[in-house]
Design an enzyme around this catalytic site. Structure first.
Site, PDB file in Angstrom:
ATOM      1  N   ARG A 174     107.731 -32.836  61.041  1.00  0.00           N
ATOM      2  CA  ARG A 174     108.808 -33.423  61.832  1.00  0.00           C
ATOM      3  C   ARG A 174     110.166 -32.886  61.398  1.00  0.00           C
ATOM      4  NH1 ARG A 174     107.707 -39.648  61.020  1.00  0.00           N
ATOM      5  NH2 ARG A 174     109.459 -39.851  62.479  1.00  0.00           N
ATOM      6  N   LEU A 213      98.692 -40.301  56.834  1.00  0.00           N
ATOM      7  CA  LEU A 213      99.382 -39.888  58.045  1.00  0.00           C
ATOM      8  C   LEU A 213     100.393 -40.971  58.400  1.00  0.00           C
ATOM      9  CD1 LEU A 213      96.333 -38.728  60.242  1.00  0.00           C
ATOM     10  CD2 LEU A 213      97.894 -37.255  58.944  1.00  0.00           C
ATOM     11  N   ASP A 214     101.492 -40.574  59.034  1.00  0.00           N
ATOM     12  CA  ASP A 214     102.469 -41.550  59.490  1.00  0.00           C
ATOM     13  C   ASP A 214     101.806 -42.541  60.453  1.00  0.00           C
ATOM     14  OD1 ASP A 214     104.450 -40.261  58.075  1.00  0.00           O
ATOM     15  OD2 ASP A 214     105.147 -39.091  59.795  1.00  0.00           O
ATOM     16  N   LYS A 215     102.395 -43.707  60.579  1.00  0.00           N
ATOM     17  CA  LYS A 215     101.849 -44.766  61.434  1.00  0.00           C
ATOM     18  C   LYS A 215     101.526 -44.258  62.838  1.00  0.00           C
ATOM     19  CE  LYS A 215     103.221 -49.146  63.580  1.00  0.00           C
ATOM     20  NZ  LYS A 215     104.311 -50.154  63.709  1.00  0.00           N
TER      21      LYS A 215
END
Length: 336
Positions: A240, A140-142
């Site tokens: 996104r 997962l993204d930060k």
């Protein structure tokens, strides 16, 4: 461990017209061109004080600044960091990743990652799946929160990776987006790295991998909506990108929604969030050893909940979203 290395070099006049990455490979022969391309992509190369691009053409005379971060340890160190566990057995662990936590060590993040926390929390993870990513099946993204599954041994890792690749894992996200999207939709495009902005991805490419995103509006507000998203593919930044290119970027998405202005409750919600409003809410898959169904949910984090409360308080109560024909964006331009 070696220290970080910062270098400066003035491009020669005869470098005019040459690619930045090719020129740097000649200027600094101790670094491979692929290594330099990685440093450029990570923002570690400046041309006259501005971030460089690998394919940019030099004019000659530019001041080139190169920062080479210290190498990351081959084996991450265990760290006593807080981590919320949703499920654990002898084969795997599913965690609720917190916002701001990087999944695995890398340039600029040698410690403080989820891997470091897991090595302390789960003692039999070390060495699984590679030196720098022990047991990590997906990422997962930060700043994205929620469900993330980690394998404890090689057999579980291989089985889970196969399940993700063959779309046998159901991944459902919750997102707060700008505007008023249709009640439901399917976005299907080819997908790849942005041709100009190399740190970004896009669904507007002529060639690339297929990407499919399904979404449903759960709540509508004044200037924003809470949407439930199912990923049928798992491309980097897919939610996104697809929602932003459909005209509904995520709240606080600095990379894909920077040009979207907010006011009123939406601006207040963004101030509370301070990060892209994306939460990996649900993860459902077959257990790799027992073959029993696992269906796990991560509760909404506090910042997301507060943002929702602000949006609800400022919106007139309304019924469920009107049923609309799904908005479908089909891939175009595929070469035969």
């Amino acid at each position: 461990m070696a220290s970080p290395d910062t270098r400066e070099h003035r491009a020669l006049p005869e470098a005019r017209g040459e690619r930045l990455d090719a020129y740097l490979a000649r200027a600094f022969p101790d670094l491979t061109r692929s290594r330099l391309q990685g440093l450029i992509a990570d923002g570690h190369v400046l041309s006259d004080g501005k971030p460089g691009k690998a394919a940019q053409r030099l004019r000659g005379g530019e001041l080139l600044s190169l920062h080479v971060p210290a190498p990351v340890a081959a084996i991450p160190q265990a760290e006593a960091l807080p981590v919320s566990v949703l499920h654990e057995d002898r084969d795997l662990v599913v965690v609720d990743k917190a916002a701001g936590m990087v999944v695995h060590p890398g340039a600029g993040h040698a410690s403080g990652t989820l891997v470091n926390a897991l090595l302390h929390r789960v003692k039999d993870l070390a060495g699984v799946g590679g030196e720098l990513r022990p047991g990590i099946v997906h990422r997962l993204d930060k700043d994205t929160t929620g469900c993330l599954v980690v394998a404890k041994h090689e057999q579980a890792l291989v089985a889970l990776q196969k399940a993700f690749k063959t779309r046998e894992v159901q991944k459902t996200y919750l997102a707060l987006v700008h505007g008023a999207p249709p009640a439901e939709g399917r976005i299907e495009t080819l997908y790849g790295r942005h041709p100009i902005h190399r740190q970004k991805f896009t669904g507007k490419v002529k060639e690339g991998k297929p990407a499919i995103t399904l979404f449903r509006v759960r709540e509508s507000f004044d200037g924003a909506a809470l949407v439930e998203v199912d990923l049928l593919t798992g491309r980097t930044h897919q939610i996104r990108v697809h929602l932003a290119e459909a005209g509904h970027p995520l709240l606080c998405d600095a990379l894909y929604g920077a040009g979207r202005k907010a006011k009123g409750a939406v601006a207040e919600a963004q101030a509370v969030l301070g990060r892209q409003a994306l939460h990996a809410w649900r993860l459902a898959f077959e257990h790799p050893r027992t073959h029993k169904a696992l269906d796990l949910e991560a509760p909404l984090p506090e910042d997301f909940t507060k943002a929702l409360e602000l949006l609800r308080a400022a919106s007139v109560p309304a019924g469920p979203p009107t049923k609309a024909k799904p908005a479908v964006k089909k891939a175009t331009g595929r070469k035969r």
